[in-house]
Write an enzyme that holds these catalytic residues in place. Structure first.
Site: not given
Ligand code: GLC
Ligand code: CA
Length: 553
Positions: A200, A273
């Protein structure tokens, strides 16, 4: 081979645990619910799932605020459920990828509780604490969700840094003990059988060590307000504003250790991500995959933009990189909502699904895309569950917008609309929770008109069957799984590409318009959404066509 074949060949599927299946009737999805649906996923052709966080959490960011990295949120089940989930998934040849939140923890995490307790606590520097300046925060940095990125804590008279909500303090990635603690978390889940991690929020991992001001006067709250009320995307100014907090080169320095650790376990993968191709490193020392978000961002039936985004990835992804292609996630509007035009909804969604399934890379589908689930606009402020929606609503109200406008504008940014419960059948609550229970987010009413699994399963013409057919096609043709990719020049309304692997060359042609379009067909048809006699010269409206250009023996 450093890229596990299972990942290259996979049809992956993101499960949002809170909204997938509620096995015990409390209105909240759970691990047993997922276990109960593994047969369905296997039938669908899914070979890997990514589970959004199921760890203990106060749920301000629906699980992305982790308060314990090595346990299961009690409303979702126990570690024993997790072990069963792994065993049952593996028995069906389904791999399980977990979510790893590196950037921040919940403020309820024991690490943060210790860290905030005193300036001399051994975990003090696991987070970023600074003294204030001139009666205010240490510098002009803001949080992604608006307001200062620094939160004052009276216990020690200092501020801590948070890129997301104030309940999500950032970990200090310059601290070796933090790296070691997260390494332990990874080992914990690898030992229990996890097949990899979706990492993430990599982009905000590091901040400027000298804490220099952003120097951008415009406030994030104002930028968001503009975005809510006009839809104008000020991403460029956002980037400028965050240039000392986001996408720092230091981010890449943590990846080699994660990869080394991962390599010690056979066949595990790391998926970031981010769309930064730099996270591939030399192909062996950083991540196995990143998302091709340029393609996801098109989010409309726009062939020119799709070709441009695909060409960008072809040009920039290093030869040992392997993208993950996706139409959506729990952070975005649902694909059907993006692609539907009110006339040819299913045909357009088929084009989008086929493209994602057959592009070079591993496809990752978000639960519900296979039945064409749509966004559900939130109509009552009390229904917002996403902290972002709640924050937007409160900010709009505070700036004098009416109740109705505040809800409407907050809904554009709230992610609740795409997180509603999975629609399993035509009974009450779409079969997600039993009748009489109120699920944590409302169920979209279109489950009563065919947008559910049970209605589509017996119907060969359904979107669900189309999805399954595409997954099978991918499985049956090595070129569609592993082949190199090149765009094919064609009419402006078409996205067409070639996939070439050793002896086999396939081609995929997608008509993104409602008109018949001239096209130069390959000799052998493998699949088409349109049946036609004899030689063909026109690609039919929204046709998905897959053919073989050549096969050498
Ligand atoms: C990522 C997740 C999202 C979350 C963010 C903070 O982007 O996909 O849902 O709010 O991280 O952890
Ligand atoms: Ca439950």
């Amino acid at each position: 081979m450093t890229l596990p074949a299972w990942w290259q060949d996979a049809v992956a599927y993101q499960i949002y645990p809170r909204s997938f299946a509620d096995s015990n009737g409390d209105g909240i999805g759970d691990l047993q619910g997922i276990i109960n649906k593994l047969d369905y996923l296997q039938w669908l052709g899914v070979t890997a799932v990514w589970l959004s966080p199921f760890y203990p959490s106060p749920q301000i960011d629906v699980g992305y605020d982790v308060s314990d990295y090595t346990d299961v949120e009690p409303t979702y089940g126990t570690l024993a459920h997790f072990d069963t989930l792994i065993a049952e998934a593996h028995r069906r040849d389904i791999r399980v990828i977990l979510d790893l939140v590196l950037n921040h923890t919940s403020d309820r995490h024991a690490w943060f509780q210790e860290s905030k307790s005193s300036k001399h606590n051994p975990k003090r520097d696991w987070y970023l604490w600074r003294a204030g300046q001139n009666g205010g925060p240490p510098n002009d940095w803001e949080a992604f969700f608006g307001g200062s990125a620094w939160e004052f804590d009276p216990i020690t008279d200092e501020y801590y840094y948070h890129f997301f909500f104030r309940s999500q303090p950032d970990l200090n990635w310059r601290h070796p003990e933090v790296r070691e603690a997260i390494a332990d978390v990874m080992r914990f889940w690898y030992e229990r059988g996890a097949d990899g991690f979706r990492i993430d929020a990599i982009d905000p991992l590091f901040e400027d060590a000298a804490l220099r001001d952003s120097g951008v006067a415009e406030s994030i709250t104002d930028l968001w307000l503009k975005y809510f009320t006009s839809g104008r995307n000020e991403w460029k100014i956002f980037r400028e504003k965050f240039h000392r907090q986001f996408m720092l080169p230091d981010n890449y320095t943590v990846l080699p250790a994660l990869r080394d650790l991962t390599n010690a376990y056979p066949e595990r993968i790391l998926l970031g991500e981010t769309d930064s191709v730099l996270c591939y490193g030399n192909g062996e020392d950083m991540l196995h995959s990143v998302f091709s978000f340029e393609i996801t961002d098109v989010a409309s039936m726009n062939p020119a933009r799709f070709r441009e985004a695909i060409q960008f990835r072809i040009a920039h992804v290093p030869s040992r990189g392997w993208d993950c292609n996706t139409l959506g996630s729990h952070d975005r509007s649902r694909a059907m909502t993006c692609f539907a035009d009110g006339m040819d909804n299913q045909a357009r969604m088929q084009v989008a699904l086929a493209m994602t399934m057959l592009l070079k890379g591993t496809p990752m589908f978000y639960n519900g895309e296979e039945i064409g689930m749509e966004d559900l606009p939130i109509w009552d402020a009390a229904l917002f569950r996403d902290g972002l929606g709640i924050w937007a609503y409160e900010t709009l109200i505070a700036h004098g917008y009416s109740e109705a406008d505040s809800i409407r504008f907050a809904d554009t940014v709230s992610r609740d609309k795409g997180r509603t419960p999975m629609q399993w059948n035509g009974t009450a609550n779409a079969g997600f929770s039993p009748d009489g229970i109120q699920p944590w987010l409302p169920v979209h009413s279109n489950y009563t008109v065919g947008v559910n699994v049970a209605a589509q399963q017996p119907d060969e013409k359904s979107l669900l069957h189309f999805f399954r057919r595409m997954a099978l096609l991918r499985r049956e043709h090595v070129a569609l799984r592993r082949g190199e990719m090149q765009l094919i020049e064609a009419d402006a309304r078409i996205v067409a590409f070639r996939r070439e692997h050793h002896s086999q060359t396939c081609m995929v042609a997608l008509n993104m318009s409602n008109e018949a379009v001239p096209f130069d067909f390959p000799p052998t048809l493998i699949f088409s959404t349109h049946e036609a006699e004899g030689p063909r010269t026109m690609l039919e409206p929204y046709e998905v066509y897959v053919g073989i250009i050549g096969e050498r023996v």
